[in-house]
Design a protein around this motif. Structure first.
Motif, mmCIF file in Angstrom:
data_model
loop_
_atom_site.group_PDB
_atom_site.id
_atom_site.type_symbol
_atom_site.label_atom_id
_atom_site.label_comp_id
_atom_site.label_asym_id
_atom_site.label_seq_id
_atom_site.Cartn_x
_atom_site.Cartn_y
_atom_site.Cartn_z
ATOM 1 N N ARG A 73 0.803 -1.221 0.000
ATOM 2 C CA ARG A 73 0.000 0.000 0.000
ATOM 3 C C ARG A 73 0.838 1.275 0.000
ATOM 4 N NH1 ARG A 73 -4.942 0.505 -0.045
ATOM 5 N NH2 ARG A 73 -6.041 2.433 0.494
ATOM 6 N N LYS A 74 1.856 1.332 0.852
ATOM 7 C CA LYS A 74 2.658 2.560 0.943
ATOM 8 C C LYS A 74 3.341 2.861 -0.382
ATOM 9 C CE LYS A 74 4.859 0.996 4.513
ATOM 10 N NZ LYS A 74 5.855 0.852 5.599
ATOM 11 N N VAL A 75 3.886 1.839 -1.005
ATOM 12 C CA VAL A 75 4.559 2.032 -2.300
ATOM 13 C C VAL A 75 3.551 2.419 -3.374
ATOM 14 C CG1 VAL A 75 5.756 0.825 -4.174
ATOM 15 C CG2 VAL A 75 6.569 0.597 -1.824
ATOM 16 N N ALA A 76 2.404 1.752 -3.388
ATOM 17 C CA ALA A 76 1.378 2.070 -4.396
ATOM 18 C C ALA A 76 0.917 3.516 -4.266
ATOM 19 C CB ALA A 76 0.197 1.118 -4.255
ATOM 20 N N LEU A 77 0.682 3.972 -3.037
ATOM 21 C CA LEU A 77 0.226 5.351 -2.831
ATOM 22 C C LEU A 77 1.320 6.348 -3.203
ATOM 23 C CD1 LEU A 77 -1.742 5.021 0.537
ATOM 24 C CD2 LEU A 77 -2.655 5.120 -1.795
ATOM 25 N N PHE A 78 2.564 6.002 -2.887
ATOM 26 C CA PHE A 78 3.671 6.883 -3.281
ATOM 27 C C PHE A 78 3.745 6.997 -4.805
ATOM 28 C CE2 PHE A 78 8.070 7.163 -4.792
ATOM 29 C CZ PHE A 78 8.404 8.426 -4.323
ATOM 30 N N LEU A 79 3.661 5.875 -5.493
ATOM 31 C CA LEU A 79 3.740 5.893 -6.955
ATOM 32 C C LEU A 79 2.586 6.680 -7.567
ATOM 33 C CD1 LEU A 79 4.839 2.195 -7.596
ATOM 34 C CD2 LEU A 79 6.230 4.251 -7.935
ATOM 35 N N LEU A 80 1.416 6.569 -6.972
ATOM 36 C CA LEU A 80 0.269 7.308 -7.496
ATOM 37 C C LEU A 80 0.431 8.814 -7.333
ATOM 38 C CD1 LEU A 80 -2.771 5.097 -6.420
ATOM 39 C CD2 LEU A 80 -2.005 5.584 -8.745
ATOM 40 N N GLU A 81 1.269 9.220 -6.402
ATOM 41 C CA GLU A 81 1.519 10.652 -6.204
ATOM 42 C C GLU A 81 2.518 11.209 -7.213
ATOM 43 O OE1 GLU A 81 2.871 10.820 -2.208
ATOM 44 O OE2 GLU A 81 0.863 10.671 -1.322
ATOM 45 N N GLN A 82 3.188 10.335 -7.952
ATOM 46 C CA GLN A 82 4.204 10.785 -8.908
ATOM 47 C C GLN A 82 3.562 11.013 -10.279
ATOM 48 O OE1 GLN A 82 6.931 11.343 -7.075
ATOM 49 N NE2 GLN A 82 5.674 10.338 -5.518
ATOM 50 N N PRO A 83 3.569 12.243 -10.757
ATOM 51 C CA PRO A 83 2.898 12.550 -12.035
ATOM 52 C C PRO A 83 3.403 11.731 -13.217
ATOM 53 C CG PRO A 83 3.476 14.568 -10.868
ATOM 54 C CD PRO A 83 4.155 13.450 -10.142
ATOM 55 N N SER A 84 4.651 11.295 -13.154
ATOM 56 C CA SER A 84 5.225 10.568 -14.287
ATOM 57 C C SER A 84 4.747 9.118 -14.379
ATOM 58 C CB SER A 84 6.755 10.571 -14.195
ATOM 59 O OG SER A 84 7.186 9.855 -13.038
ATOM 60 N N VAL A 85 4.186 8.594 -13.309
ATOM 61 C CA VAL A 85 3.779 7.184 -13.302
ATOM 62 C C VAL A 85 2.547 6.982 -14.179
ATOM 63 C CG1 VAL A 85 2.849 5.317 -11.870
ATOM 64 C CG2 VAL A 85 4.803 6.658 -11.071
ATOM 65 N N LYS A 86 2.630 6.006 -15.049
ATOM 66 C CA LYS A 86 1.534 5.703 -15.971
ATOM 67 C C LYS A 86 0.582 4.702 -15.303
ATOM 68 C CE LYS A 86 4.583 6.330 -19.953
ATOM 69 N NZ LYS A 86 5.254 5.656 -21.103
ATOM 70 N N VAL A 87 -0.589 5.179 -14.939
ATOM 71 C CA VAL A 87 -1.526 4.304 -14.228
ATOM 72 C C VAL A 87 -2.172 3.285 -15.160
ATOM 73 C CG1 VAL A 87 -2.018 6.012 -12.444
ATOM 74 C CG2 VAL A 87 -3.463 5.905 -14.479
ATOM 75 N N GLU A 88 -2.068 3.508 -16.469
ATOM 76 C CA GLU A 88 -2.671 2.572 -17.416
ATOM 77 C C GLU A 88 -1.650 1.614 -18.020
ATOM 78 O OE1 GLU A 88 -5.584 1.309 -18.748
ATOM 79 O OE2 GLU A 88 -6.189 2.217 -16.878
ATOM 80 N N ALA A 89 -0.444 1.574 -17.466
ATOM 81 C CA ALA A 89 0.555 0.634 -17.976
ATOM 82 C C ALA A 89 0.056 -0.783 -17.749
ATOM 83 C CB ALA A 89 1.890 0.856 -17.268
ATOM 84 N N ARG A 90 -0.120 -1.536 -18.830
ATOM 85 C CA ARG A 90 -0.680 -2.887 -18.739
ATOM 86 C C ARG A 90 0.397 -3.934 -18.992
ATOM 87 N NH1 ARG A 90 -5.562 -1.175 -22.761
ATOM 88 N NH2 ARG A 90 -6.425 0.478 -21.446
ATOM 89 N N ASN A 91 0.216 -5.084 -18.369
ATOM 90 C CA ASN A 91 1.160 -6.169 -18.596
ATOM 91 C C ASN A 91 0.780 -6.931 -19.866
ATOM 92 O OD1 ASN A 91 -0.984 -7.864 -17.923
ATOM 93 N ND2 ASN A 91 -0.208 -8.344 -15.889
ATOM 94 N N PRO A 92 1.565 -7.909 -20.284
ATOM 95 C CA PRO A 92 1.252 -8.618 -21.540
ATOM 96 C C PRO A 92 -0.107 -9.303 -21.547
ATOM 97 C CG PRO A 92 3.539 -8.994 -20.932
ATOM 98 C CD PRO A 92 2.910 -8.272 -19.769
ATOM 99 N N LYS A 93 -0.702 -9.543 -20.371
ATOM 100 C CA LYS A 93 -2.041 -10.139 -20.312
ATOM 101 C C LYS A 93 -3.138 -9.088 -20.493
ATOM 102 C CE LYS A 93 -0.654 -13.743 -17.030
ATOM 103 N NZ LYS A 93 -0.870 -14.283 -15.661
ATOM 104 N N GLY A 94 -2.728 -7.821 -20.604
ATOM 105 C CA GLY A 94 -3.708 -6.751 -20.736
ATOM 106 C C GLY A 94 -4.248 -6.266 -19.410
ATOM 107 N N GLU A 95 -3.637 -6.687 -18.310
ATOM 108 C CA GLU A 95 -4.107 -6.291 -16.984
ATOM 109 C C GLU A 95 -3.550 -4.930 -16.585
ATOM 110 O OE1 GLU A 95 -4.553 -10.597 -14.755
ATOM 111 O OE2 GLU A 95 -2.569 -9.682 -14.899
ATOM 112 N N SER A 96 -4.395 -4.118 -15.970
ATOM 113 C CA SER A 96 -4.004 -2.810 -15.468
ATOM 114 C C SER A 96 -4.065 -2.825 -13.941
ATOM 115 C CB SER A 96 -4.945 -1.736 -16.009
ATOM 116 O OG SER A 96 -6.251 -1.921 -15.453
ATOM 117 N N PRO A 97 -3.433 -1.853 -13.280
ATOM 118 C CA PRO A 97 -3.555 -1.772 -11.819
ATOM 119 C C PRO A 97 -5.003 -1.706 -11.338
ATOM 120 C CG PRO A 97 -1.735 -0.404 -12.545
ATOM 121 C CD PRO A 97 -2.441 -0.881 -13.790
ATOM 122 N N LEU A 98 -5.876 -0.991 -12.067
ATOM 123 C CA LEU A 98 -7.276 -0.910 -11.661
ATOM 124 C C LEU A 98 -7.944 -2.281 -11.710
ATOM 125 C CD1 LEU A 98 -9.791 0.661 -10.826
ATOM 126 C CD2 LEU A 98 -10.189 1.196 -13.248
#
Length: 225
Positions: A73-98
């Motif tokens: 959780r702490k790392v995820a929240l930190f990454l979400l605070e960084q404007p450069s982080v792409k929240v829609e970056a998907r893995n080869p299975k097409g899965e997103s963080p959401l």
């Protein structure tokens, strides 16, 4: 003497290059270890050193996706605070963080991802499919959240499986009921010709099968004699 200087420079360059590779390899491993183990201080340190936060591991998973999946959780929240982080970056299975937050039933994380413009709808498997697969009753709130943000209720996977079908086979009966009440079509068929009630029966989910059957009966027009 010239030959000595030449070979000396080559030796110095080789040592420097090898050291750089080793340092970068260590940094790479530290980055993904921090994402898995929720080590926020390491993640912050790497960020200050200019490490690319959108780097993916050998499986194609981003640090944000790993953090959400592992409950870091702490790392995820930190990454979400960084404007450069792409929240829609998907893995080869097409899965997103959401999608993974939806599968885990992490409502707060899903809200934060949506605030960062994570896509609720996309071609193929969607967050609603994943939310509907959650086996706990708490998955109702996740499904409601996604529907409130205009999730397409009859979204079709690559083999035309709908969220209702996933809920019928894997999820909680309360989610089946919610999807039906919100307008999911129980008569749609996937590529194998299976409907949601077929999914429920194959999954031995009698309560869900009964809910779907009762809903279909209520929706049938009454004949006049």
């Amino acid at each position: 003497m010239k030959h000595f200087k030449f070979w000396h420079k080559c030796f110095v360059f080789t040592v420097f290059f090898s050291s750089s590779l080793a340092a970068n390899a260590g940094t790479f491993e530290d980055f993904f270890s921090a994402a898995k183990l929720d080590n926020e201080s390491v993640m912050v340190g790497l960020t200050l050193r200019g490490f690319d936060l959108n780097t993916v591991d050998p499986r194609g998973d981003s640090a944000l996706l790993i953090a959400v999946r592992e409950g870091s959780r702490k790392v995820a929240l930190f990454l979400l605070e960084q404007p450069s982080v792409k929240v829609e970056a998907r893995n080869p299975k097409g899965e997103s963080p959401l999608m993974l937050a939806a599968l885990k039933g992490d409502l707060d994380m899903a809200r934060r991802l949506i605030q960062r413009k994570a896509e609720v709808n996309k071609p193929g498997w969607t967050a609603l499919h994943y939310a509907a697969s959650n086996t706990t009753q708490a998955s109702q709130e996740m499904v409601r959240l996604l529907l409130e943000h205009h999730a397409y209720i009859d979204a079709e996977s690559p083999n035309r499986t709908t969220p209702l079908m996933m809920a019928a086979h894997y999820g909680h009966p309360a989610v089946v009921k919610l999807l039906l009440e919100e307008g999911a079509d129980p008569l749609l068929r996937n590529e194998q010709g299976l409907t949601a009630i077929d999914f429920a029966r194959r999954g031995e989910r009698q309560e869900s099968a009964d809910l779907i059957a009762a809903f279909v009966r209520r929706k049938r027009p009454t004949g006049t004699w």
